[in-house]
Design an enzyme around this catalytic site. Structure first.
Site, PDB file in Angstrom:
ATOM      1  N   CYS A 125      57.419  33.596  59.594  1.00 55.17           N
ATOM      2  CA  CYS A 125      57.246  34.401  60.645  1.00 55.17           C
ATOM      3  C   CYS A 125      57.528  33.549  61.704  1.00 55.17           C
ATOM      4  O   CYS A 125      56.571  32.747  62.127  1.00 55.17           O
ATOM      5  CB  CYS A 125      56.065  35.221  60.463  1.00 55.17           C
ATOM      6  SG  CYS A 125      55.539  36.109  62.124  1.00 55.17           S
TER       7      CYS A 125
ATOM      8  N   CYS B 253      54.484  34.576  64.386  1.00 61.42           N
ATOM      9  CA  CYS B 253      52.818  34.268  64.150  1.00 61.42           C
ATOM     10  C   CYS B 253      52.579  33.956  62.629  1.00 61.42           C
ATOM     11  O   CYS B 253      53.070  33.020  62.456  1.00 61.42           O
ATOM     12  CB  CYS B 253      51.944  35.511  64.660  1.00 61.42           C
ATOM     13  SG  CYS B 253      52.521  37.265  64.065  1.00 61.42           S
ATOM     14  N   SER B 254      52.401  34.910  61.888  1.00 58.21           N
ATOM     15  CA  SER B 254      52.340  34.448  60.406  1.00 58.21           C
ATOM     16  C   SER B 254      52.399  35.946  59.672  1.00 58.21           C
ATOM     17  O   SER B 254      51.619  36.169  58.732  1.00 58.21           O
ATOM     18  CB  SER B 254      50.798  34.097  60.363  1.00 58.21           C
ATOM     19  OG  SER B 254      49.868  34.993  60.833  1.00 58.21           O
ATOM     20  N   CYS B 255      53.473  37.056  60.250  1.00 58.30           N
ATOM     21  CA  CYS B 255      53.580  38.054  59.272  1.00 58.30           C
ATOM     22  C   CYS B 255      53.979  37.724  57.786  1.00 58.30           C
ATOM     23  O   CYS B 255      54.858  36.940  57.620  1.00 58.30           O
ATOM     24  CB  CYS B 255      54.778  38.924  59.823  1.00 58.30           C
ATOM     25  SG  CYS B 255      54.124  39.535  61.382  1.00 58.30           S
TER      26      CYS B 255
END
Lengths: 209, 135
Positions: free
Chosen positions: A105, A108-110
Site C-alpha cells: 500500500c 499507508c497500510s491498506c
C-alpha cells in the site's frame, strides 16, 4: 522525593492523547469502551493469516472454488466466513510459473484484515512502501527470494477501495494432500508475495524439531 | 535504505496498549458508520507524508504516532471534538495522574480534586476556624 506515594507518574504524551480521545468520545456516546476491549481481543488474538491460509488451501484443492476466488474474491472469501473491515472489496492475484505477484500500500497500510490480520511492521514502513515500486526484485532479495529474470513481477497497490491477496503456487510434492494439511504450508508472507509457502520437507522438519 | 524486517518481539500485533486503543477506537467508529474509510486513508496518508518516522523511532511507534494524529484530525473534521478540546483533556489526564496516589485507579475526576483518602482527616466535630466576635 518525599511525595513518591502521593502521585502517579503520568505516561507519555501520546498515551494521554489516546486517553483524551477515548474519554471524550465515550462521553459523547460515540464509542462503547466495553466493545473496544472486545475489538482489541479480536485483532490481537482471533484474526490472522490463518484465515487467508484456509482460502489458499481451498483454492489449491477445489478448482471450482479457485475459479470463484479469482473472479469474485470478496464473495468466495465470504463463503468461508471471512469478511469485515478492510475485506469489503478483495481481489486475489494468482502466482504462476511465469508471474510473481506482490502487494503494497503505497499511501499507508491498506491490507486485507479479515484474511491476513493486521499488517506486519515492515509493511507499514516507508522503505517498503516506496522501494517495492522502484525495485521489486531488490526488495524480494532482502526477503531472501530471488526470482529468475524471466519471471514477470507484478506489484499491486492496495487502497481504501480494494485490497489484494496473493494466491501462491502450490508446493511440489503435495499431491493428494488434504486441505487441512495444506493450510499449514501457507505463510503470511506468501500471501503478500514476499515469500513462498513452506515445502513438504519444511513441515516434516518442523514436526521433527 | 535497507528494510527493517524485525517482527514485534513476541509476535503481538501492538507494541503498547495505547496503540491497540487508538486502533480499536478508529475501527469502532468506522463500524458504526461514522466515516468513510476513504476519508480515513486520505487523512492518515497525509499525516504519514507530513510526519515521517524519526531517527531511532520504531516502525510501530512512528505508525501509531501518525495514526493518533490522524484520528485527532478526523474527530475534529467530523465535528465530534475540536483539537483544543482534545488537548485540554489530555492535560486533565496528566493532572489526574499527578493527583492520584500510586497504585490507585486513575480517574479523570482526580484532575480537579485528589481522591478522598489521600487527604483524609479524622472528623473534627468542631469548627475548623473561629473568628472571635467583639461581644
Amino acid at each position: 522525593m518525599s511525595h513518591d506515594h502521593d502521585h502517579t507518574d503520568p505516561p507519555a504524551d501520546i498515551e494521554l492523547r489516546v486517553k483524551a480521545l477515548e474519554s471524550v468520545l465515550a462521553e459523547k456516546g460515540l464509542i462503547d469502551t466495553g466493545a473496544l476491549d472486545e475489538l482489541i481481543d479480536i485483532y490481537e488474538n482471533k484474526i490472522g493469516p490463518r484465515n487467508g491460509a484456509r482460502v489458499v488451501a481451498k483454492a489449491w484443492t477445489d478448482p471450482d472454488y479457485k475459479q470463484r476466488l479469482l473472479s469474485d474474491a470478496t464473495a468466495a472469501i465470504k463463503e468461508l466466513g471471512f469478511s469485515g473491515v478492510q475485506g469489503e472489496d478483495m481481489v486475489v492475484v494468482e502466482n504462476t510459473p511465469d508471474v510473481h505477484n506482490m502487494i503494497v500500500c503505497t499511501l499507508c497500510s491498506c491490507y486485507p484484515w479479515p484474511t491476513l490480520g493486521l499488517p506486519p511492521a515492515w509493511f507499514k514502513s516507508a522503505p517498503y512502501r516506496s522501494r517495492v515500486v522502484i525495485d521489486p526484485r531488490g526488495v524480494l532479495k532482502e526477503f531472501g527470494i530471488s526470482l529468475s529474470d524471466e519471471k514477470e513481477v507484478r506489484v499491486w497497490d492496495s487502497s481504501a477501495e480494494l485490497r489484494y491477496l496473493v494466491l501462491p503456487e502450490r508446493p511440489a510434492g503435495t499431491d493428494g494432500w488434504h486441505e487441512d494439511r495444506l493450510v499449514d504450508l501457507v505463510t503470511r508472507d506468501s500471501m503478500i508475495g514476499v515469500g513462498f509457502p513452506k515445502s513438504s520437507a519444511d513441515l516434516h522438519q518442523q514436526a521433527g524439531a | 535504505m535497507m528494510l527493517d524486517l524485525t517482527e514485534t518481539a513476541d509476535g503481538r500485533t501492538f507494541d503498547h496498549p495505547w496503540q491497540a486503543h487508538a486502533f480499536s477506537l478508529t475501527v469502532q467508529l468506522y463500524k458504526d458508520g461514522r466515516f468513510a474509510w476513504e476519508d480515513w486513508v486520505r487523512i492518515f496518508s497525509a499525516e504519514i507524508e507530513a510526519a515521517p518516522a524519526l531517527p531511532g523511532e520504531s516502525i510501530n511507534d512512528a505508525y501509531y504516532r501518525q495514526w493518533v494524529r490522524a484520528l485527532e484530525v478526523l474527530i475534529s473534521q467530523l465535528g465530534f471534538a475540536p483539537r483544543d478540546q482534545l488537548a485540554a483533556r489530555a492535560e486533565e489526564w496528566r493532572r489526574a495522574y499527578r493527583n492520584t496516589p500510586h497504585g490507585h485507579p486513575i480517574l479523570l475526576a482526580n484532575a480537579v480534586c485528589a481522591p478522598s483518602g489521600t487527604h483524609y482527616q479524622a472528623p473534627l466535630r468542631a469548627p475548623i476556624a473561629v473568628s472571635a466576635g467583639t461581644r
